[in-house]
Design a protein around this motif. Structure first.
Motif, PDB file in Angstrom:
ATOM      1  N   THR A  49       0.813  -1.222   0.000  1.00 38.61           N
ATOM      2  CA  THR A  49       0.000   0.000   0.000  1.00 38.61           C
ATOM      3  C   THR A  49       0.844   1.268   0.000  1.00 38.61           C
ATOM      4  O   THR A  49       0.307   2.360  -0.199  1.00 38.61           O
ATOM      5  N   ASN A  54      -4.900   5.374  -5.440  1.00 41.59           N
ATOM      6  CA  ASN A  54      -6.339   5.162  -5.345  1.00 41.59           C
ATOM      7  C   ASN A  54      -7.013   5.766  -6.568  1.00 41.59           C
ATOM      8  O   ASN A  54      -6.368   6.370  -7.432  1.00 41.59           O
ATOM      9  N   ALA A 101      -1.297   7.320  -1.074  1.00 41.20           N
ATOM     10  CA  ALA A 101      -2.712   7.687  -1.118  1.00 41.20           C
ATOM     11  C   ALA A 101      -3.088   8.615   0.030  1.00 41.20           C
ATOM     12  O   ALA A 101      -3.834   9.585  -0.151  1.00 41.20           O
TER      13      ALA A 101
END
Length: 392
Positions: A49, A54, A101
């Protein structure tokens, strides 16, 4: 005594310079990790991540970045958007290290967060990116009884890759360097390349430091552990792990991690300082004294030395001495907000309202988190209100 950490443009637990060893020099992880001492993490640590985009980031690249009138070069458009207040509106904020993100959503982050977000956006556009460590003195900060040394990283944007055969080599003649704080030209010239696993390790190390500072010691352990796994040659990870052990009351384990790090970097003052404290906690004064003697040779006046003397003078009501100590600390770190804040407090107590106003304003201008900014703004308003009352 204070524990020292290492941060990367934000935090990094307990003092330490950046010393990166060859990947062949691996620590005996099974000996340094003691999972049984800690609760399982509140959430799994997912390194995928860190650079993930996104949908809003993809929409921005597709619709907003590509619609700038007269802009043909997407790389230049991204570069300009990072700095223009009417584009991404990025804000420097050292409160926490965010992934790509999170940084995009907050439009704020420390330099490591901003570098990670920029790399993610650039790669989505198929540009090559190159991470760099900038060779400059650490900057220092503190949170409670934890003290942090911060180093600096930046990013170089290369040309677009036309095929996978192009590789990732940067053409420096046409590269764009993305930096979020002012850097001396000589420091930029001596930049050292960093591989992505080291960036991941830095990110996780920062998160470990931040979690520890927030009191989440179990989660901090797992983040530090994962940092070392990401890049075993990143020595600051072992120092952070040791500080977590210290705060958990596991002094033998802290000593073990620190002695491993010191075998790779025997003159690292941060590692030495933490080892001395660990030995003292274990009631081993003779060994600690030997370490502190070495420290005194390497660093007679460690960071925050005069600041601590100034705080002691404030407690005693000796504001003249406090002012002198804070001024000495500012000579070494002229932009650190907390030194200006306490000098402003001291000047206020001595009745020097203009000097108090000046240094509180400088504390405000050099603040690196929204919380500090708001605090100093409120204090500055109080000083000015009192000034106006006195001058009536």
């Amino acid at each position: 005594m204070k524990p020292w950490a290492m941060l990367w443009c934000a935090l990094a637990l307990l003092v330490s310079g950046c010393v990166t060893q060859s990947p062949a020099q691996r620590a005996p992880m099974s000996e340094l990790f003691h999972d049984q001492l800690f609760k399982t993490p509140a959430a799994p640590i997912d390194t995928t991540t860190i650079f993930a985009l996104n949908d809003r980031m993809r929409d921005y690249l597709k619709h907003d970045l590509g619609r700038r009138p007269g802009e043909q070069d997407a790389r230049r458009a991204l570069f300009d958007a990072l700095y223009r207040r009417d584009q991404l509106k990025l804000e420097y904020d050292s409160a926490m290290t965010r992934n790509a993100a999170e940084t995009f959503e907050a439009r704020a982050g420390n330099c490591l967060s901003l570098v990670i977000m920029t790399a993610a956006l650039a790669r989505e556009l198929n540009f090559t990116v190159q991470f760099q460590q900038i060779q400059m003195e650490e900057s220092w900060s503190r949170a409670g009884n934890l003290y942090f040394a911060s180093n600096h990283v930046n990013l170089v944007l290369g040309k677009k890759r036309t095929s996978y055969l192009d590789g990732y080599q940067i053409d420096n003649a046409n590269a764009l360097t993305v930096d979020f704080i002012p850097i001396p030209p000589k420091a930029r010239e001596s930049a050292r390349l960093l591989e992505e696993p080291t960036i991941v390790a830095m990110y996780l190390n920062n998160r470990a430091a931040e979690l520890l500072s927030a009191g989440s010691i179990d989660d901090a352990y797992w983040a530090a552990r994962r940092s070392i796994e990401a890049d075993p040659s990143f020595l600051n990870g072992y120092n952070t792990l040791a500080v977590i052990y210290q705060n958990h009351g596991d002094m033998a384990q802290a000593e073990q991690a620190l002695r491993y790090a010191l075998r790779q970097a025997p003159d690292n003052t941060i590692f030495l300082s933490n080892l001395a404290q660990t030995l003292e906690t274990q009631q081993r004064p003779a060994e600690a004294a030997t370490v502190r003697a070495r420290l005194a040779q390497l660093e007679p006046y460690p960071p925050f030395h005069f600041f601590q003397l100034g705080l002691e003078a404030v407690k005693l009501g000796d504001y003249v001495r406090a002012r002198r100590m804070f001024e000495r600390e500012l000579e070494r770190a002229p932009d650190y907000h907390e030194f200006h804040y306490w000098l402003a407090v001291t000047q206020y107590q001595l009745g020097n309202l203009r000097e108090a106003d000046k240094h509180m304003r400088q504390a405000l201008e050099n603040s690196t988190t929204r919380g500090h900014h708001d605090l100093y703004a409120a204090k500055l308003d109080r000083i000015r209100a009192y000034e106006a009352k006195v001058l009536k």
